[in-house]
Design a protein around this motif. Structure first.
Motif, PDB file in Angstrom:
ATOM      1  N   GLN A  62       0.641  -1.411   0.132  1.00  0.00           N
ATOM      2  CA  GLN A  62      -0.030   0.055  -0.004  1.00  0.00           C
ATOM      3  C   GLN A  62       0.952   1.176  -0.153  1.00  0.00           C
ATOM      4  OE1 GLN A  62      -3.392  -0.381  -0.183  1.00  0.00           O
ATOM      5  NE2 GLN A  62      -2.777  -2.497  -0.675  1.00  0.00           N
ATOM      6  N   TRP A  63       1.802   1.150   0.837  1.00  0.00           N
ATOM      7  CA  TRP A  63       2.708   2.411   0.954  1.00  0.00           C
ATOM      8  C   TRP A  63       3.702   2.521  -0.306  1.00  0.00           C
ATOM      9  CZ3 TRP A  63       4.923   1.249   6.502  1.00  0.00           C
ATOM     10  CH2 TRP A  63       3.894   1.468   7.358  1.00  0.00           C
ATOM     11  N   LEU A  64       3.949   1.702  -1.043  1.00  0.00           N
ATOM     12  CA  LEU A  64       4.918   1.604  -2.276  1.00  0.00           C
ATOM     13  C   LEU A  64       4.299   1.110  -3.269  1.00  0.00           C
ATOM     14  CD1 LEU A  64       8.262   0.476  -0.358  1.00  0.00           C
ATOM     15  CD2 LEU A  64       7.560   2.961  -0.767  1.00  0.00           C
ATOM     16  N   SER A 103      -2.652  -7.299   0.575  1.00  0.00           N
ATOM     17  CA  SER A 103      -3.838  -7.495   0.068  1.00  0.00           C
ATOM     18  C   SER A 103      -3.672  -8.637  -1.029  1.00  0.00           C
ATOM     19  CB  SER A 103      -4.332  -6.019  -0.716  1.00  0.00           C
ATOM     20  OG  SER A 103      -5.419  -6.276  -1.226  1.00  0.00           O
ATOM     21  N   LEU A 104      -4.739  -9.466  -0.679  1.00  0.00           N
ATOM     22  CA  LEU A 104      -5.086 -10.648  -1.777  1.00  0.00           C
ATOM     23  C   LEU A 104      -5.504 -10.099  -3.356  1.00  0.00           C
ATOM     24  CD1 LEU A 104      -5.596 -13.635   0.437  1.00  0.00           C
ATOM     25  CD2 LEU A 104      -3.623 -13.056  -1.045  1.00  0.00           C
ATOM     26  N   ARG A 105      -6.110  -8.866  -3.030  1.00  0.00           N
ATOM     27  CA  ARG A 105      -6.698  -8.281  -4.116  1.00  0.00           C
ATOM     28  C   ARG A 105      -5.434  -8.256  -5.381  1.00  0.00           C
ATOM     29  NH1 ARG A 105      -9.887  -4.015  -0.725  1.00  0.00           N
ATOM     30  NH2 ARG A 105     -11.410  -5.352   0.233  1.00  0.00           N
ATOM     31  N   ARG A 112       1.961 -12.889  -0.398  1.00  0.00           N
ATOM     32  CA  ARG A 112       1.442 -12.428   1.094  1.00  0.00           C
ATOM     33  C   ARG A 112       2.428 -13.388   1.807  1.00  0.00           C
ATOM     34  NH1 ARG A 112      -3.571 -15.117   3.316  1.00  0.00           N
ATOM     35  NH2 ARG A 112      -2.222 -16.569   3.396  1.00  0.00           N
ATOM     36  N   ASP A 113       2.732 -14.742   1.834  1.00  0.00           N
ATOM     37  CA  ASP A 113       3.427 -15.665   2.932  1.00  0.00           C
ATOM     38  C   ASP A 113       4.776 -15.067   2.793  1.00  0.00           C
ATOM     39  OD1 ASP A 113       1.306 -16.834   3.324  1.00  0.00           O
ATOM     40  OD2 ASP A 113       1.629 -18.554   1.895  1.00  0.00           O
ATOM     41  N   GLN A 114       5.250 -14.461   1.617  1.00  0.00           N
ATOM     42  CA  GLN A 114       6.851 -13.846   1.745  1.00  0.00           C
ATOM     43  C   GLN A 114       6.705 -12.858   2.720  1.00  0.00           C
ATOM     44  OE1 GLN A 114       7.497 -12.823  -2.319  1.00  0.00           O
ATOM     45  NE2 GLN A 114       9.673 -13.814  -2.018  1.00  0.00           N
ATOM     46  N   ILE A 115       5.736 -11.886   2.801  1.00  0.00           N
ATOM     47  CA  ILE A 115       5.648 -10.865   3.746  1.00  0.00           C
ATOM     48  C   ILE A 115       5.674 -11.507   5.190  1.00  0.00           C
ATOM     49  CG2 ILE A 115       4.312  -8.891   4.498  1.00  0.00           C
ATOM     50  CD1 ILE A 115       5.558  -8.101   1.937  1.00  0.00           C
ATOM     51  N   PHE A 116       4.729 -12.266   5.450  1.00  0.00           N
ATOM     52  CA  PHE A 116       4.754 -13.054   6.803  1.00  0.00           C
ATOM     53  C   PHE A 116       6.120 -13.614   7.089  1.00  0.00           C
ATOM     54  CE2 PHE A 116      -0.190 -13.920   6.885  1.00  0.00           C
ATOM     55  CZ  PHE A 116      -0.523 -12.495   6.825  1.00  0.00           C
ATOM     56  N   ASN A 117       6.588 -14.295   6.245  1.00  0.00           N
ATOM     57  CA  ASN A 117       8.084 -14.963   6.541  1.00  0.00           C
ATOM     58  C   ASN A 117       8.998 -13.874   6.948  1.00  0.00           C
ATOM     59  OD1 ASN A 117       9.651 -17.161   6.736  1.00  0.00           O
ATOM     60  ND2 ASN A 117      10.781 -16.498   4.953  1.00  0.00           N
ATOM     61  N   LEU A 141      -6.242 -11.490   8.146  1.00  0.00           N
ATOM     62  CA  LEU A 141      -5.991 -12.842   7.443  1.00  0.00           C
ATOM     63  C   LEU A 141      -7.357 -13.307   6.927  1.00  0.00           C
ATOM     64  CD1 LEU A 141      -4.100 -15.111   6.409  1.00  0.00           C
ATOM     65  CD2 LEU A 141      -4.229 -16.176   8.392  1.00  0.00           C
ATOM     66  N   LEU A 142      -7.670 -12.880   5.776  1.00  0.00           N
ATOM     67  CA  LEU A 142      -8.891 -13.373   5.186  1.00  0.00           C
ATOM     68  C   LEU A 142      -8.789 -14.593   4.222  1.00  0.00           C
ATOM     69  CD1 LEU A 142     -10.457  -9.892   4.965  1.00  0.00           C
ATOM     70  CD2 LEU A 142     -10.978 -11.586   6.656  1.00  0.00           C
ATOM     71  N   ALA A 143      -9.737 -15.575   4.180  1.00  0.00           N
ATOM     72  CA  ALA A 143      -9.827 -16.791   3.259  1.00  0.00           C
ATOM     73  C   ALA A 143     -10.542 -16.131   2.172  1.00  0.00           C
ATOM     74  CB  ALA A 143      -9.978 -17.888   3.658  1.00  0.00           C
ATOM     75  N   GLU A 144     -10.582 -16.680   0.985  1.00  0.00           N
ATOM     76  CA  GLU A 144     -11.650 -16.817  -0.070  1.00  0.00           C
ATOM     77  C   GLU A 144     -12.761 -17.175   0.367  1.00  0.00           C
ATOM     78  OE1 GLU A 144     -10.406 -17.384  -4.145  1.00  0.00           O
ATOM     79  OE2 GLU A 144      -8.289 -16.961  -3.589  1.00  0.00           O
TER      80      GLU A 144
END
Length: 153
Positions: A62-64, A103-105, A112-117, A141-144
């Protein structure tokens, strides 16, 4: 406000809950902010007596927005490390890596998992070495859905 809350109940821990942007008290660190300034000050706000621990948020997508995935991941690594070091060396308080996500959008689960890691690794590495980071908390953390909501209604 922190001293007032502590006067009512000194057994609760308080934190400021801002993103972690650097302000005038550490103008040499404003270069680490994303490409905008929002008027907060990570160092000054967390030095307030009664603030027990610091937090930092991170939303590089979002920021970049518009920058490459590699640039966003590089920003995130640097953003986390500088805040962990500042919490340890300047604030001398613990820090929680709070409110982070992707965002998964506009990305995949793997991105996303890279960010979490990156965030979890920074927190674990700091905590394991006796550093200031003491935890982390992802945000939303939202699932489809795939129609799941309709089945529950």
């Amino acid at each position: 406000m922190a001293s007032f809350l502590k006067s009512i109940d000194g057994n609760h821990l308080l934190e400021v809950g801002l993103e972690g942007f650097y302000g005038p008290s550490s103008s040499e660190k404003q270069q680490y902010n994303p490409n905008f300034q929002v008027g907060t000050d990570f160092i000054t706000n967390n030095q307030i007596p009664g603030i027990d621990f610091a937090t930092v948020h991170s939303y590089p997508d979002q920021w970049l927005s518009g920058s490459s995935e590699e640039s966003q991941l590089s920003f995130l690594n640097n953003w986390l490390n500088i805040h962990i070091q500042d919490a340890q060396n300047i604030l001398q308080k613990p820090i929680i890596l709070a409110e982070f996500g992707k965002s998964l959008r506009t990305s995949s689960v793997n991105q996303r998992d890279q960010i979490f890691n990156i965030v979890y690794s920074a927190a674990y590495s700091s905590a394991r070495g006796g550093g200031a980071a003491v935890g982390s908390m992802f945000w939303q953390l939202l699932a489809e859905w795939n129609g799941l909501l309709r089945r529950w209604v």
